[in-house]
Structure formats: C-alpha cells, structure tokens
Design an enzyme around this catalytic site. Structure first.
Site, mmCIF file in Angstrom:
data_model
loop_
_atom_site.group_PDB
_atom_site.id
_atom_site.type_symbol
_atom_site.label_atom_id
_atom_site.label_comp_id
_atom_site.label_asym_id
_atom_site.label_seq_id
_atom_site.Cartn_x
_atom_site.Cartn_y
_atom_site.Cartn_z
ATOM 1 N N ARG A 49 -23.252 8.823 32.871
ATOM 2 C CA ARG A 49 -24.524 8.453 32.370
ATOM 3 C C ARG A 49 -24.864 9.186 30.952
ATOM 4 O O ARG A 49 -25.185 8.632 30.771
ATOM 5 C CB ARG A 49 -25.481 8.494 33.642
ATOM 6 C CG ARG A 49 -25.622 7.508 34.679
ATOM 7 C CD ARG A 49 -26.647 7.776 34.910
ATOM 8 N NE ARG A 49 -26.118 7.481 36.992
ATOM 9 C CZ ARG A 49 -26.281 8.387 38.026
ATOM 10 N NH1 ARG A 49 -27.253 8.716 38.165
ATOM 11 N NH2 ARG A 49 -25.879 7.772 38.583
ATOM 12 N N HIS A 244 -5.813 16.897 52.080
ATOM 13 C CA HIS A 244 -4.991 17.316 51.894
ATOM 14 C C HIS A 244 -4.473 18.386 53.461
ATOM 15 O O HIS A 244 -2.433 18.379 53.472
ATOM 16 C CB HIS A 244 -5.558 18.979 51.679
ATOM 17 C CG HIS A 244 -6.145 18.741 50.421
ATOM 18 N ND1 HIS A 244 -6.663 18.161 49.316
ATOM 19 C CD2 HIS A 244 -7.411 19.410 49.474
ATOM 20 C CE1 HIS A 244 -7.302 17.838 48.476
ATOM 21 N NE2 HIS A 244 -7.892 18.751 48.947
ATOM 22 N N LYS A 345 -8.170 32.946 50.400
ATOM 23 C CA LYS A 345 -6.952 32.079 49.704
ATOM 24 C C LYS A 345 -5.830 32.190 50.432
ATOM 25 O O LYS A 345 -5.152 32.507 49.373
ATOM 26 C CB LYS A 345 -7.957 32.148 48.285
ATOM 27 C CG LYS A 345 -7.244 30.873 48.263
ATOM 28 C CD LYS A 345 -7.151 29.981 46.782
ATOM 29 C CE LYS A 345 -6.721 28.463 46.362
ATOM 30 N NZ LYS A 345 -7.212 28.005 46.225
HETATM 31 C C1 BG6 Z 1 -11.163 19.584 46.448
HETATM 32 C C2 BG6 Z 1 -12.480 20.303 47.789
HETATM 33 O O1 BG6 Z 1 -9.963 18.808 47.175
HETATM 34 O O2 BG6 Z 1 -9.773 21.341 47.318
HETATM 35 C C3 BG6 Z 1 -12.744 21.311 47.212
HETATM 36 O O3 BG6 Z 1 -13.382 19.387 47.371
HETATM 37 C C4 BG6 Z 1 -11.499 23.024 48.174
HETATM 38 O O4 BG6 Z 1 -13.402 21.867 48.792
HETATM 39 C C5 BG6 Z 1 -10.222 22.467 46.963
HETATM 40 O O5 BG6 Z 1 -11.389 24.196 47.634
HETATM 41 C C6 BG6 Z 1 -9.324 23.437 46.913
HETATM 42 O O6 BG6 Z 1 -8.012 22.875 46.430
HETATM 43 P P1 BG6 Z 1 -7.061 24.240 45.641
HETATM 44 O O7 BG6 Z 1 -6.052 23.249 44.719
HETATM 45 O O8 BG6 Z 1 -7.956 25.347 45.192
HETATM 46 O O9 BG6 Z 1 -6.370 24.305 47.261
#
Ligand code: BG6
Length: 484
Positions: A49, A244, A345
């Site tokens: 936009r 995912h 993570k």
């Molecule tokens: C995204 C989500 O699809 O994947 C996010 O919208 C998430 O919320 C991310 O943090 C995680 O991806 P990766 O590759 O870091 O595991």
C-alpha cells in the site's frame, strides 16, 4: 514434476514492505541470485500500500538485507539497484490492478522478460481473497507461465480454507498454486523421508509393533514479538499446530509413497490426516503465558504485551493427543505440543520404543527402566539421537542410558534457510514441498471442532514448559512427555 530448469521471470511480491519480506523472502531471493541459482535477468516487483517509489523501496531493502547480514554492502546495493522495483497498490479495486498490470507489462518489456510471473502473497490471511480476485479479474495471466505462492495460514478454519481454494481454482490450476509451509523447506523435515525410507533398520521398527508413543514438540522461547495484531486472531492452534506440527506428523506417520513424485508423496500425507481419530475436547489443552522469567530476565505476560487485549482468550500454547486409526499406528498415542515463551527453542520428534517383554535387570536397585528412544532434532542442533541401555563395566550388573548422536553441523556445516529451498522449487515449478488443496482442507478438518468450541484456557508462567494440565493428557493414557 515441474518444468526443466528455472526460466527468467518476474517475482511480484504482495506485502513487500512487511515483516516476512524483510526477514525471510528478501534475504532468500538475494542468496538465490548471488549464488547463481536464479536465472540471470529475473526481476522483483514489490507491491504494497505504502506510496513510495523504486528508490525508497531499494533503500529499505538495502537496510533489511544489511540487517540480515546477507553479504557485503556493495553487492547488496548492486542487487537492490538492478533487481528491485516497487509499485504501490492503494486498494484491491480494478483501477489499482489495472495500473499494476501496466507496470508489470512495462517492466517485462524494458527488461526483455518472457512473461513468466510468480505472484507471491506474503499477506495476512484476510487479504488473500481480495488480492486473488483482483489478480484474476485483471487478467494477470500472461503469455509465459504464471504461478501463485500463498503464505500461511491458508484460511482460519475449514470453511474459509474451502472458500479460498474455490476462489484460487477460479483463476489458477492446482499445478500453479504453491501453498507455503516453511517447515517443509527445512532440510531436517525433508530428511524424515530419507531417514525412514532409505534405512531399512529404521523403517522396520516404525510401527505399532515396536513404537509405544510418538511426541512432536515445537517449542519457542520467543513471545509474540510485536505481532499481536496477527497473533490475537490466530493463536497457537492456527499458527503452529494446523500447519507446521501437522506437516511433521504426516511425514512421521505416512506410508512409503509409490514414487518420489509430488502427488505420490502428498497422497500418502493426506491419507494420514484422513485416518486421525476425531479429537475430543479433553484431548486438547490450551495455555497462555503469564509473567515470568528466563535466565533471570523478567518477561511480560501475554496479556501485557503491546496490542493484546487485557482479557485475551488467545492461546499461546497447545498440547494435544491423537491416534491414527490405521494398520501401522492403531492405538499408538501421538502427543503434539507447541508454545511461545517456553524455556528454549526446540523442534523435536521423540519416538519411544516399547519396553522389553521381560526384564532381567529390574532386581538391581540401581536400575530404573528407561525405554529406548529415537529423537529427531529438527532444529536447532539438527540431527538425531538414539538413547539406549548399556551395561556399566564391572562385576556388579548395572545398566545406564546413553546416546548415540548424529549432528548435521559436524558433517555438513550450517544448513540453508528453508525459504531458499522453497523459492527454488517455485521457480522450477515443483510443488512436492507445498501443501495441496485437499491436504490443507484435511488438516483444518481435524482441528475445526476445537476452533468452533475451544477448550478453556489454562495459564503458565513465561519460561516454563507450559501448563501442568498438559501432563494429564499423557498420564491418562499411561505415558509421559520426554523432551525437557
Ligand atoms: C511461523 C509462525 O510460521 O513460524 C511464528 O507464524 C513462528 O509464530 C515461526 O515463530 C517459527 O518458525 P521457525 O522456523 O523459527 O521454527
């Protein structure tokens, strides 16, 4: 399979000034160009936009690429100047799309592009339909090939995903449609098929005969990270589980495909989804993080994050259990969980083997039975580990658990970002690593009842492993969670 070798083309990226473009798409496009993996002379037209011109877009892109440490500044600048263009699209009406069409045609003429176009919708879900309608109505198909890439989430429930598919198919054939799930671009996710189907010793163990439970964890230490406007409407079930985690589930559980072609593989994935027994409300725990701390650093609760409603009912954590009613998996529990603000993570799959039918070692006081496990480390520390029992040397009979490990980094170095792989496949027209129309609908079908009638929210402090309630899911089925 798709066409042979990538042909010169134009990327038209909608949402070109957004977060995804900045963090993922632009660096991936740059690396493809810099490493000679895209056809020389291809161009990128950013569309959004914001009323800016080519020069302003290039400056913004240069800053983004520099922040992503993509390469040295001179090369980045040269890429931006030669490759990037920008067209503002103030709305999705026919006049604006008419202007866009003219701009595309002019660029193709000036740069002698053969009319091959990739429309990339890096947009929020609610913008997909008007943009697709605008594209279709403006007749943006050309003399060359046309492909459309659609980001996730594809819809927000079953009905909206079905409607979106109908709309896409009004203008595009399924072979032109690339629904992205970036987990499918990860090397370790693709390796699931090799791990299983190129290793007879693994595959021969891969069923209810030997496996006692399967656990899939997609843990993140990050919070909502300024994405409240999107996340408040999405929540963890739509953001991570429906796509995912479910993609990982299908690759873990599928039967060997007849061939390596896209439809063979995707057919098997769809069959897994069709075999999942219907989830009951008691099979799911929804959680939301409250204030907490990681390594002594205090963290806000979700409801205190900017842009989040003070009484928000959005979940930032989901744990669920399911069963796949087919010959291979009947009665084997599958546990899935994802959450933001967990201690680390880690995306991992843990397959736990059944206990030996008789144990000779139980009498030893030192010994606590530990089932064998295969852990597939999808990220980080990509690789896999096998936990097994070993006799401790000595006259006394003592048994301990040890691990055999394989880590990608030791052998192959750092792995490329999933986006590079996926964008290459779009250029080649290979849809194997993209989600087919029926597949996306089947995965929404699984979770639709929970979206319509969500179980009550529970809470967990930021930096913990999620609500205690998740333990119940495993305990009621006589199991436990392994990754901690
Ligand atoms: C995204 C989500 O699809 O994947 C996010 O919208 C998430 O919320 C991310 O943090 C995680 O991806 P990766 O590759 O870091 O595991």
């Amino acid at each position: 399979m798709g066409t042979m070798g990538p042909e010169r083309h134009l990327w038209v990226v909608f949402g070109a000034t957004g977060d995804l473009m900045q963090r993922k798409i632009l660096p991936a496009l740059y690396r493809l160009q810099a490493s000679g993996r895209w056809p020389a002379g291809s161009r990128v037209l950013g569309v959004a936009r914001r009323p800016i011109d080519d020069a302003a877009f290039r400056s913004w892109a240069l800053l983004s690429l520099t922040a992503a440490k993509a390469d040295d500044p001179e090369r980045l600048r040269a890429f931006c100047d030669a490759t990037l263009f920008y067209q503002s699209l103030p709305d999705t009406g026919p006049t604006s799309f008419g202007v866009l069409r003219q701009r595309i045609q002019a660029l193709e003429q000036t740069h002698s592009l053969p009319g091959n176009r990739i429309f990339y919708l890096a947009l929020p879900v609610q913008a997909f339909a008007p943009t697709l309608t605008g594209l279709g109505a403006a007749g943006l198909h050309s003399g060359g090939w046309t492909r459309v890439v659609i980001e996730k989430p594809f819809g927000w429930d079953l009905a909206s995903a079905e409607a979106l598919n109908r709309l896409v198919h009004q203008y595009f054939d399924e072979t032109q449609v690339f629904r992205i799930d970036h987990y499918l671009g990860k090397e370790t996710v693709q390796n699931l098929l090799v791990f299983r189907f190129a290793n007879m010793f693994i595959e021969s163990l891969w069923s209810r005969e030997r496996i006692d439970e399967v656990e899939i964890t997609v843990a993140e230490s990050l919070g909502v990270e300024g994405r409240a406007a999107y996340y408040e409407k999405a929540g963890a079930l739509r953001d991570m589980i429906q796509n995912h985690a479910t993609q990982v589930l299908t690759l873990i559980a599928m039967e060997p495909p007849a061939t390596r072609t896209e439809d063979s593989i995707r057919n098997e994935k769809v069959k897994v989804l069709q075999s999942v027994a219907r989830l009951a409300p008691g099979d799911v725990v929804r959680g939301q993080y409250t204030a907490g701390a990681v390594a002594g650093t205090p963290l806000l609760g979700y409801r205190e994050e900017p842009g989040v409603a003070p009484q928000s009912d959005t979940e930032t954590y989901v744990a669920l259990r399911l069963k796949i009613a087919n010959w291979r998996w009947q009665d084997v529990p599958f546990f899935l969980r994802t959450g933001k603000r967990l201690p680390l993570k880690a995306t991992r799959v843990v397959l736990t083997f059944k206990a030996p039918p008789v144990s000779f070692f139980q009498t030893s006081e030192e010994y606590e039975a530990n089932p064998d496990r295969i852990s597939i480390l999808i990220q980080p520390d990509e690789g896999f580990e096998l936990a097994f029992e070993v006799k401790v040397p000595g006259r006394e009979l003592r048994v301990q658990t040890h691990r055999m490990k394989f880590h990608y980094v030791d052998v192959f170095g750092e792995l490329p970002d999933g986006y590079e792989t996926l964008l290459t496949d779009v250029m080649l027209g290979d849809p194997t690593l993209f989600v087919r129309a029926d597949e996306v609908e089947e995965s929404w079908r699984l979770y639709d009842p929970l979206l319509r009638d969500p179980p009550p929210l529970t809470f967990y402090p930021a930096g913990s492993w999620g609500p205690a309630e998740a333990e119940r899911l495993a305990q009621e089925w006589g199991r436990r969670w392994y990754l901690e």
